[in-house]
Design a protein around this motif. Structure first.
Motif, PDB file in Angstrom:
ATOM      1  N   ALA A 278       0.831  -1.197   0.000  1.00  0.00           N
ATOM      2  CA  ALA A 278       0.000   0.000   0.000  1.00  0.00           C
ATOM      3  C   ALA A 278       0.866   1.248   0.000  1.00  0.00           C
ATOM      4  N   ASP A 279       0.361   2.303  -0.641  1.00  0.00           N
ATOM      5  CA  ASP A 279       1.077   3.579  -0.654  1.00  0.00           C
ATOM      6  C   ASP A 279       0.783   4.391   0.599  1.00  0.00           C
ATOM      7  N   THR A 280      -0.382   4.150   1.182  1.00  0.00           N
ATOM      8  CA  THR A 280      -0.770   4.836   2.416  1.00  0.00           C
ATOM      9  C   THR A 280      -1.224   3.792   3.431  1.00  0.00           C
ATOM     10  N   SER A 281      -1.297   4.182   4.671  1.00  0.00           N
ATOM     11  CA  SER A 281      -1.720   3.241   5.712  1.00  0.00           C
ATOM     12  C   SER A 281      -3.120   2.720   5.394  1.00  0.00           C
TER      13      SER A 281
ATOM     14  N   GLU B 287       0.984  -0.343   7.348  1.00  0.00           N
ATOM     15  CA  GLU B 287       1.306   0.975   7.888  1.00  0.00           C
ATOM     16  C   GLU B 287       2.486   1.581   7.142  1.00  0.00           C
ATOM     17  N   VAL B 288       2.302   2.791   6.677  1.00  0.00           N
ATOM     18  CA  VAL B 288       3.369   3.530   6.005  1.00  0.00           C
ATOM     19  C   VAL B 288       3.715   4.722   6.888  1.00  0.00           C
ATOM     20  N   ILE B 289       4.943   4.735   7.395  1.00  0.00           N
ATOM     21  CA  ILE B 289       5.349   5.769   8.349  1.00  0.00           C
ATOM     22  C   ILE B 289       6.667   6.407   7.908  1.00  0.00           C
ATOM     23  N   ASP B 290       6.924   7.582   8.451  1.00  0.00           N
ATOM     24  CA  ASP B 290       8.199   8.247   8.190  1.00  0.00           C
ATOM     25  C   ASP B 290       9.321   7.482   8.888  1.00  0.00           C
ATOM     26  N   PHE B 291      10.457   7.403   8.207  1.00  0.00           N
ATOM     27  CA  PHE B 291      11.598   6.689   8.773  1.00  0.00           C
ATOM     28  C   PHE B 291      12.822   7.595   8.754  1.00  0.00           C
ATOM     29  N   ASP B 292      13.448   7.716   9.907  1.00  0.00           N
ATOM     30  CA  ASP B 292      14.639   8.552  10.043  1.00  0.00           C
ATOM     31  C   ASP B 292      15.806   7.660  10.450  1.00  0.00           C
ATOM     32  N   SER B 293      16.706   7.421   9.524  1.00  0.00           N
ATOM     33  CA  SER B 293      17.837   6.529   9.801  1.00  0.00           C
ATOM     34  C   SER B 293      18.779   7.102  10.854  1.00  0.00           C
ATOM     35  N   ASP B 294      18.695   8.414  11.100  1.00  0.00           N
ATOM     36  CA  ASP B 294      19.540   9.007  12.136  1.00  0.00           C
ATOM     37  C   ASP B 294      19.023   8.672  13.535  1.00  0.00           C
ATOM     38  N   THR B 295      17.731   8.337  13.615  1.00  0.00           N
ATOM     39  CA  THR B 295      17.130   8.022  14.916  1.00  0.00           C
ATOM     40  C   THR B 295      17.305   6.548  15.257  1.00  0.00           C
ATOM     41  N   TYR B 296      17.043   5.666  14.276  1.00  0.00           N
ATOM     42  CA  TYR B 296      17.221   4.227  14.483  1.00  0.00           C
ATOM     43  C   TYR B 296      17.401   3.551  13.132  1.00  0.00           C
ATOM     44  N   SER B 297      17.965   2.352  13.168  1.00  0.00           N
ATOM     45  CA  SER B 297      18.221   1.608  11.936  1.00  0.00           C
ATOM     46  C   SER B 297      17.041   0.696  11.617  1.00  0.00           C
ATOM     47  N   LYS B 298      17.090   0.083  10.433  1.00  0.00           N
ATOM     48  CA  LYS B 298      16.038  -0.849  10.041  1.00  0.00           C
ATOM     49  C   LYS B 298      15.996  -2.039  10.986  1.00  0.00           C
TER      50      LYS B 298
ATOM     51  N   LYS C 111      12.383   2.040   2.629  1.00  0.00           N
ATOM     52  CA  LYS C 111      12.785   2.598   1.341  1.00  0.00           C
ATOM     53  C   LYS C 111      12.875   4.106   1.482  1.00  0.00           C
ATOM     54  N   GLY C 112      14.082   4.598   1.406  1.00  0.00           N
ATOM     55  CA  GLY C 112      14.284   6.036   1.557  1.00  0.00           C
ATOM     56  C   GLY C 112      13.900   6.492   2.949  1.00  0.00           C
ATOM     57  N   ASP C 113      13.002   7.454   3.000  1.00  0.00           N
ATOM     58  CA  ASP C 113      12.578   7.994   4.293  1.00  0.00           C
ATOM     59  C   ASP C 113      11.228   7.444   4.734  1.00  0.00           C
ATOM     60  N   GLU C 114      10.830   6.283   4.164  1.00  0.00           N
ATOM     61  CA  GLU C 114       9.567   5.655   4.544  1.00  0.00           C
ATOM     62  C   GLU C 114       9.786   4.211   4.971  1.00  0.00           C
ATOM     63  N   ALA C 115       9.014   3.804   5.962  1.00  0.00           N
ATOM     64  CA  ALA C 115       9.030   2.409   6.411  1.00  0.00           C
ATOM     65  C   ALA C 115       7.651   1.813   6.166  1.00  0.00           C
ATOM     66  N   TYR C 116       7.647   0.555   5.755  1.00  0.00           N
ATOM     67  CA  TYR C 116       6.396  -0.163   5.482  1.00  0.00           C
ATOM     68  C   TYR C 116       6.326  -1.367   6.410  1.00  0.00           C
ATOM     69  N   ILE C 117       5.229  -1.452   7.172  1.00  0.00           N
ATOM     70  CA  ILE C 117       5.050  -2.561   8.112  1.00  0.00           C
ATOM     71  C   ILE C 117       3.681  -3.192   7.856  1.00  0.00           C
ATOM     72  N   LYS C 118       3.680  -4.496   7.591  1.00  0.00           N
ATOM     73  CA  LYS C 118       2.428  -5.219   7.347  1.00  0.00           C
ATOM     74  C   LYS C 118       2.225  -6.249   8.443  1.00  0.00           C
ATOM     75  N   THR C 119       1.082  -6.171   9.119  1.00  0.00           N
ATOM     76  CA  THR C 119       0.769  -7.099  10.202  1.00  0.00           C
ATOM     77  C   THR C 119      -0.642  -7.651  10.025  1.00  0.00           C
ATOM     78  N   THR C 120      -0.849  -8.866  10.517  1.00  0.00           N
ATOM     79  CA  THR C 120      -2.163  -9.501  10.472  1.00  0.00           C
ATOM     80  C   THR C 120      -2.654  -9.735  11.892  1.00  0.00           C
ATOM     81  N   TYR C 121      -3.894  -9.327  12.147  1.00  0.00           N
ATOM     82  CA  TYR C 121      -4.487  -9.443  13.475  1.00  0.00           C
ATOM     83  C   TYR C 121      -5.569 -10.514  13.469  1.00  0.00           C
ATOM     84  N   LYS C 122      -5.717 -11.176  14.586  1.00  0.00           N
ATOM     85  CA  LYS C 122      -6.684 -12.260  14.722  1.00  0.00           C
ATOM     86  C   LYS C 122      -8.092 -11.809  14.368  1.00  0.00           C
ATOM     87  N   ASP C 123      -8.476 -10.621  14.823  1.00  0.00           N
ATOM     88  CA  ASP C 123      -9.790 -10.062  14.530  1.00  0.00           C
ATOM     89  C   ASP C 123      -9.777  -8.571  14.852  1.00  0.00           C
ATOM     90  N   ALA C 124     -10.929  -7.925  14.681  1.00  0.00           N
ATOM     91  CA  ALA C 124     -11.018  -6.483  14.913  1.00  0.00           C
ATOM     92  C   ALA C 124     -10.792  -6.134  16.382  1.00  0.00           C
TER      93      ALA C 124
END
Length: 259
Positions: A79-82, A96-107, A138-151
């Motif tokens: 996804a391009d957006t959350s 989830e698509v979030i801002d990523f700052d490599s100066d703050t923490y690594s992948k 990728k660049g200044d963005e992080a992509y995280i995909k998670t699956t939840y049991k239910d709502a």
């Protein structure tokens, strides 16, 4: 008396004896021809059956290949957006698509932190309640995909109010549907109005979200509440604040029919 006795080997008996082999030969040839035609019919029938079986097997293989390729292609899409996706089996997939700052923490630090959060939650909520599917940077963005049991699991982990079940279950859970609703038909959103939800929504599914995200449901959307919602496709809406305030959120109702 002697002269009146019939002679052996008279002409009549001779003619009858001469015809018997001929009739037997004709009968034999007719029998052979009948057998040959029967074998031909059997061979033709077997060829037709074999051809039909081969066509069915070929069609099945093509279907399986198309599904496999579709699954492989789909699994590579991000996804391009959350985006929150409700599935027929009750699970919730969040991209989830979030801002990523490599100066703050690594992948690796981000992945370790995410895994620790999920492991800690699973220990208290239940094993495999949440599963990390993918994490990439990728660049200044992080992509995280998670699956939840239910709502409910998604709500417990993220603190965002989320619901996905039947209209009757939503009413039983305390949702009053005191909103203006717009009809959705042929990807066109109608005017917002007060509707008789008990009669119009009976038997339908309801996704309820209080979060500024893209929402995908496993069916066709028929109604949406009139609160900062835009229709993207027949099964997709986006929720965002008109003033761009990401800290504010509205409770959004998405009514849909399962496919």
């Amino acid at each position: 008396m002697t002269n009146n006795r019939p002679r052996q080997g008279s002409g009549m008996r001779s003619r009858n004896s001469a015809k018997s082999p001929t009739r037997q030969g004709v009968a034999a040839r007719e029998l052979q021809e009948a057998r040959r035609k029967r074998r031909q019919r059997e061979v033709m029938r077997n060829r037709i059956i074999l051809g039909v079986v081969c066509i069915c097997i070929f069609a099945l293989l093509i279907t399986l290949i198309v599904k496999l390729l579709g699954g492989l292609i789909g699994s590579g899409n991000t996804a391009d957006t959350s985006t929150i996706t409700f599935q027929k089996n009750g699970q919730v997939v969040f991209e989830e698509v979030i801002d990523f700052d490599s100066d703050t923490y690594s992948k690796s630090e981000l992945k370790s932190y995410t895994n620790d959060l999920i492991s800690s939650f699973n220990e208290t909520y239940g094993e495999e309640a949440i599963k990390l599917n993918k994490l990439s940077v990728k660049g200044d963005e992080a992509y995280i995909k998670t699956t939840y049991k239910d709502a409910d699991c998604y709500t417990a982990f993220t603190s965002y109010e989320t619901f996905d079940a039947s209209y009757e279950d939503a009413v039983s859970a305390g949702y009053d549907f005191g909103e203006l609703f717009s009809t959705v038909a042929d990807n066109v959103v109608g005017e917002a109005q007060v509707v008789d939800t008990d009669s119009l929504f009976a038997g339908m599914q309801v996704a309820i979200i209080k979060e500024n995200v893209t929402v995908v449901v496993p069916g066709t959307i028929t109604y949406i509440s009139n609160a900062n919602v835009d229709l993207v496709e027949a099964d997709t809406v986006t929720i965002s604040q008109a003033d761009g305030n990401e800290d504010a959120s509205d409770l959004v109702y998405v009514i849909y029919t399962l496919e």
